[in-house]
Design a protein around this motif. Structure first.
Motif, PDB file in Angstrom:
ATOM      1  N   ALA A  19       0.841  -1.200   0.000  1.00 43.64           N
ATOM      2  CA  ALA A  19       0.000   0.000   0.000  1.00 43.64           C
ATOM      3  C   ALA A  19       0.877   1.251   0.000  1.00 43.64           C
ATOM      4  CB  ALA A  19      -0.925   0.003   1.212  1.00 43.64           C
ATOM      5  N   ASN A  20       2.157   1.089  -0.319  1.00 36.68           N
ATOM      6  CA  ASN A  20       3.076   2.215  -0.444  1.00 36.68           C
ATOM      7  C   ASN A  20       3.105   3.080   0.814  1.00 36.68           C
ATOM      8  OD1 ASN A  20       5.013   3.501  -2.016  1.00 36.68           O
ATOM      9  ND2 ASN A  20       3.572   5.034  -2.739  1.00 36.68           N
ATOM     10  N   GLY A  21       3.131   2.431   1.970  1.00 28.26           N
ATOM     11  CA  GLY A  21       3.184   3.150   3.238  1.00 28.26           C
ATOM     12  C   GLY A  21       1.828   3.488   3.826  1.00 28.26           C
ATOM     13  N   ASN A  22       0.767   3.142   3.142  1.00 28.96           N
ATOM     14  CA  ASN A  22      -0.591   3.393   3.628  1.00 28.96           C
ATOM     15  C   ASN A  22      -1.200   2.089   4.132  1.00 28.96           C
ATOM     16  OD1 ASN A  22      -0.925   6.290   2.887  1.00 28.96           O
ATOM     17  ND2 ASN A  22      -0.453   5.472   0.856  1.00 28.96           N
ATOM     18  N   THR A  23      -2.466   2.103   4.479  1.00 31.28           N
ATOM     19  CA  THR A  23      -3.142   0.903   4.955  1.00 31.28           C
ATOM     20  C   THR A  23      -3.615   0.069   3.772  1.00 31.28           C
ATOM     21  OG1 THR A  23      -3.894   2.039   6.940  1.00 31.28           O
ATOM     22  CG2 THR A  23      -5.095   0.049   6.321  1.00 31.28           C
TER      23      THR A  23
END
Length: 144
Positions: free
Chosen positions: A77-81
């Motif tokens: 998630a590229n650093g997201n949730t």
């Protein structure tokens, strides 16, 4: 204007220097989209990064789709949730033959058919007033 590609011809994209950068072609019944730049294989981006709309859908509700990462890879998630499954409508997410190489944090509940092998179970003490339980655990200390 209608455009047609005949005899399984390909669509090729070029940069301003005339170098091929990508191709779309047919191989048998497969549609192949491939970056071809020698300096950078590039990414295939679905969706508009400048838009607030970002859903990508595959298939139709009546036909299951298999997403294969043929050479392995990373789902991120590229650093997201990163959410897998949905609360509305409720999805069933099945994991088969999974090995967790890092910590697994579970929020909510899990129903496990089969077995769990772990060096440690870390967390809060079970509430004796709830229906939570571990079954099949040893009831005495092992003997030597």
């Amino acid at each position: 204007m209608k455009n047609q590609i005949l005899d399984n011809g390909l669509i090729e994209f070029f940069n301003t220097l005339g170098t091929s950068t990508a191709k779309i072609e047919i191989s048998g019944s497969d549609l192949i989209i491939k970056p071809t730049s020698a300096s950078n294989d590039g990414n295939i981006i679905l969706g508009n990064s400048n838009s607030t709309t970002s859903d990508v859908e595959f298939g139709t509700p009546a036909v299951p789709v298999t997403l294969k990462l043929v050479g392995g890879g990373t789902l991120t998630a590229n650093g997201n949730t990163l959410n897998i499954g949905s609360t509305s409508p409720t999805d069933t997410v099945n994991l088969y033959n999974v090995t967790f190489s890092q910590s697994l944090f579970l929020t909510g509940s899990a129903s496990i058919t089969g077995s769990v092998t772990a060096d440690n179970f870390i967390g809060s003490v079970l509430d004796i007033n709830s229906s939570s339980s571990f079954t099949g655990l040893p009831t005495s200390e092992p003997t030597i």
